[in-house]
Design a protein around this motif. Sequence first.
Motif, PDB file in Angstrom:
ATOM      1  N   VAL A  77      -9.764  32.860  60.188  1.00  0.00           N
ATOM      2  CA  VAL A  77      -9.518  31.490  60.617  1.00  0.00           C
ATOM      3  C   VAL A  77      -8.004  31.288  60.654  1.00  0.00           C
ATOM      4  O   VAL A  77      -7.347  31.279  59.602  1.00  0.00           O
ATOM      5  CB  VAL A  77     -10.192  30.468  59.677  1.00  0.00           C
ATOM      6  CG1 VAL A  77      -9.985  29.052  60.193  1.00  0.00           C
ATOM      7  CG2 VAL A  77     -11.676  30.783  59.526  1.00  0.00           C
ATOM      8  N   ARG A 127      -4.604  29.893  63.589  1.00  0.00           N
ATOM      9  CA  ARG A 127      -4.188  29.459  64.927  1.00  0.00           C
ATOM     10  C   ARG A 127      -3.489  30.585  65.660  1.00  0.00           C
ATOM     11  O   ARG A 127      -3.392  30.577  66.880  1.00  0.00           O
ATOM     12  CB  ARG A 127      -3.296  28.236  64.821  1.00  0.00           C
ATOM     13  CG  ARG A 127      -4.121  27.070  64.263  1.00  0.00           C
ATOM     14  CD  ARG A 127      -3.559  25.726  64.440  1.00  0.00           C
ATOM     15  NE  ARG A 127      -3.204  25.379  65.797  1.00  0.00           N
ATOM     16  CZ  ARG A 127      -2.535  24.289  66.091  1.00  0.00           C
ATOM     17  NH1 ARG A 127      -2.175  23.469  65.129  1.00  0.00           N
ATOM     18  NH2 ARG A 127      -2.220  24.009  67.326  1.00  0.00           N
ATOM     19  N   THR A 132     -10.351  28.933  65.143  1.00  0.00           N
ATOM     20  CA  THR A 132      -9.277  28.030  64.757  1.00  0.00           C
ATOM     21  C   THR A 132      -9.948  26.830  64.105  1.00  0.00           C
ATOM     22  O   THR A 132     -11.169  26.756  64.025  1.00  0.00           O
ATOM     23  CB  THR A 132      -8.464  27.569  65.981  1.00  0.00           C
ATOM     24  OG1 THR A 132      -9.299  26.761  66.803  1.00  0.00           O
ATOM     25  CG2 THR A 132      -7.925  28.745  66.765  1.00  0.00           C
ATOM     26  N   THR A 133      -9.176  25.880  63.692  1.00  0.00           N
ATOM     27  CA  THR A 133      -9.753  24.673  63.095  1.00  0.00           C
ATOM     28  C   THR A 133      -9.474  23.449  63.961  1.00  0.00           C
ATOM     29  O   THR A 133      -9.538  22.326  63.470  1.00  0.00           O
ATOM     30  CB  THR A 133      -9.184  24.436  61.683  1.00  0.00           C
ATOM     31  OG1 THR A 133      -7.770  24.278  61.789  1.00  0.00           O
ATOM     32  CG2 THR A 133      -9.532  25.575  60.750  1.00  0.00           C
ATOM     33  N   ASP A 134      -9.185  23.680  65.237  1.00  0.00           N
ATOM     34  CA  ASP A 134      -8.879  22.580  66.158  1.00  0.00           C
ATOM     35  C   ASP A 134      -7.804  21.663  65.589  1.00  0.00           C
ATOM     36  O   ASP A 134      -7.877  20.433  65.731  1.00  0.00           O
ATOM     37  CB  ASP A 134     -10.143  21.789  66.505  1.00  0.00           C
ATOM     38  CG  ASP A 134     -11.089  22.580  67.395  1.00  0.00           C
ATOM     39  OD1 ASP A 134     -10.598  23.420  68.173  1.00  0.00           O
ATOM     40  OD2 ASP A 134     -12.307  22.356  67.305  1.00  0.00           O
ATOM     41  N   LEU A 172      -7.087  21.071  62.427  1.00  0.00           N
ATOM     42  CA  LEU A 172      -7.414  20.413  61.163  1.00  0.00           C
ATOM     43  C   LEU A 172      -7.028  21.279  59.967  1.00  0.00           C
ATOM     44  O   LEU A 172      -7.046  22.506  60.030  1.00  0.00           O
ATOM     45  CB  LEU A 172      -8.908  20.110  61.099  1.00  0.00           C
ATOM     46  CG  LEU A 172      -9.435  19.176  62.183  1.00  0.00           C
ATOM     47  CD1 LEU A 172     -10.948  19.056  62.089  1.00  0.00           C
ATOM     48  CD2 LEU A 172      -8.783  17.817  62.071  1.00  0.00           C
ATOM     49  N   GLY A 173      -6.718  20.648  58.856  1.00  0.00           N
ATOM     50  CA  GLY A 173      -6.489  21.331  57.589  1.00  0.00           C
ATOM     51  C   GLY A 173      -5.237  22.184  57.554  1.00  0.00           C
ATOM     52  O   GLY A 173      -4.388  22.133  58.445  1.00  0.00           O
ATOM     53  N   VAL A 203      -4.872  25.333  57.953  1.00  0.00           N
ATOM     54  CA  VAL A 203      -4.786  26.275  59.072  1.00  0.00           C
ATOM     55  C   VAL A 203      -4.266  25.554  60.307  1.00  0.00           C
ATOM     56  O   VAL A 203      -3.371  26.042  61.002  1.00  0.00           O
ATOM     57  CB  VAL A 203      -6.150  26.946  59.353  1.00  0.00           C
ATOM     58  CG1 VAL A 203      -6.115  27.730  60.642  1.00  0.00           C
ATOM     59  CG2 VAL A 203      -6.554  27.848  58.180  1.00  0.00           C
ATOM     60  N   GLY A 204      -4.796  24.389  60.562  1.00  0.00           N
ATOM     61  CA  GLY A 204      -4.362  23.604  61.716  1.00  0.00           C
ATOM     62  C   GLY A 204      -2.902  23.193  61.652  1.00  0.00           C
ATOM     63  O   GLY A 204      -2.235  23.098  62.678  1.00  0.00           O
TER      64      GLY A 204
END
Length: 161
Positions: free
Chosen positions: A105, A107, A137-139, A141-142, A144-145
Motif C-alpha cells: 500500500v 502512492r 493506494t489509499t486514494d 487517505l491516511g 500513505v495518502g
Amino acid sequence: MTLPRTGIGIDVHAWAPEGDDRTLWLGCVSWPGERGILGHSDGDVAAHAACNALLSAAGLGDLGAIFGTDRPELAGASGAQLLGHVRSLLDADGWTIGNVALQVVARRPRIGPRRAEMEAAMSAALGGAAVSLAAATTDGLGFVGRTEGLAGFATALVARV
C-alpha cells in the motif's frame, strides 16, 4: 491429519527525509531514483510483511522477536536475507511454504511494471515458493495518502512436511 496453517503479517515504514541517500528496496528489488525508507534493516515492507506472515503461520513468533533492532549485526540487512533466514527456521521446524500473497500500500513507486520481478526475487529468497503481489493506494487517505510512509500486508500458507 495435519491441516495447513495460515498466517498474516504487516509491516510499515516511514519514508526517509528528502535528500537522504538511502536506496529504496521493495519486494527484494532496488528502486533507483526513488526515495528510500527508514528502518534498522533495508526497510523492505513487502519482505518484512511476508516474514511476519510466515512466522505467524508456523507459530514461530514475529520479525521483531527474531530480527530485533537490538541486533546491530542486522543493521542494513536485506529483505532477501531475512526471508532466507525465515525459510531456514521453517525448514528446521518441519514446515514447507505453500505460498505467500502480498499487498503493498503506497502512492509510489508504481508496482505494476516491476511486479513479476518482485515476485521472482521474493520467490527465489524463499527457495522457489509461490509469491503473488498486488498493490493499492489509499486514494489520498491516511499516512500513505499523505506520503509519510508505506505498508505491506501478507498472508502465508504453510504445511508440515
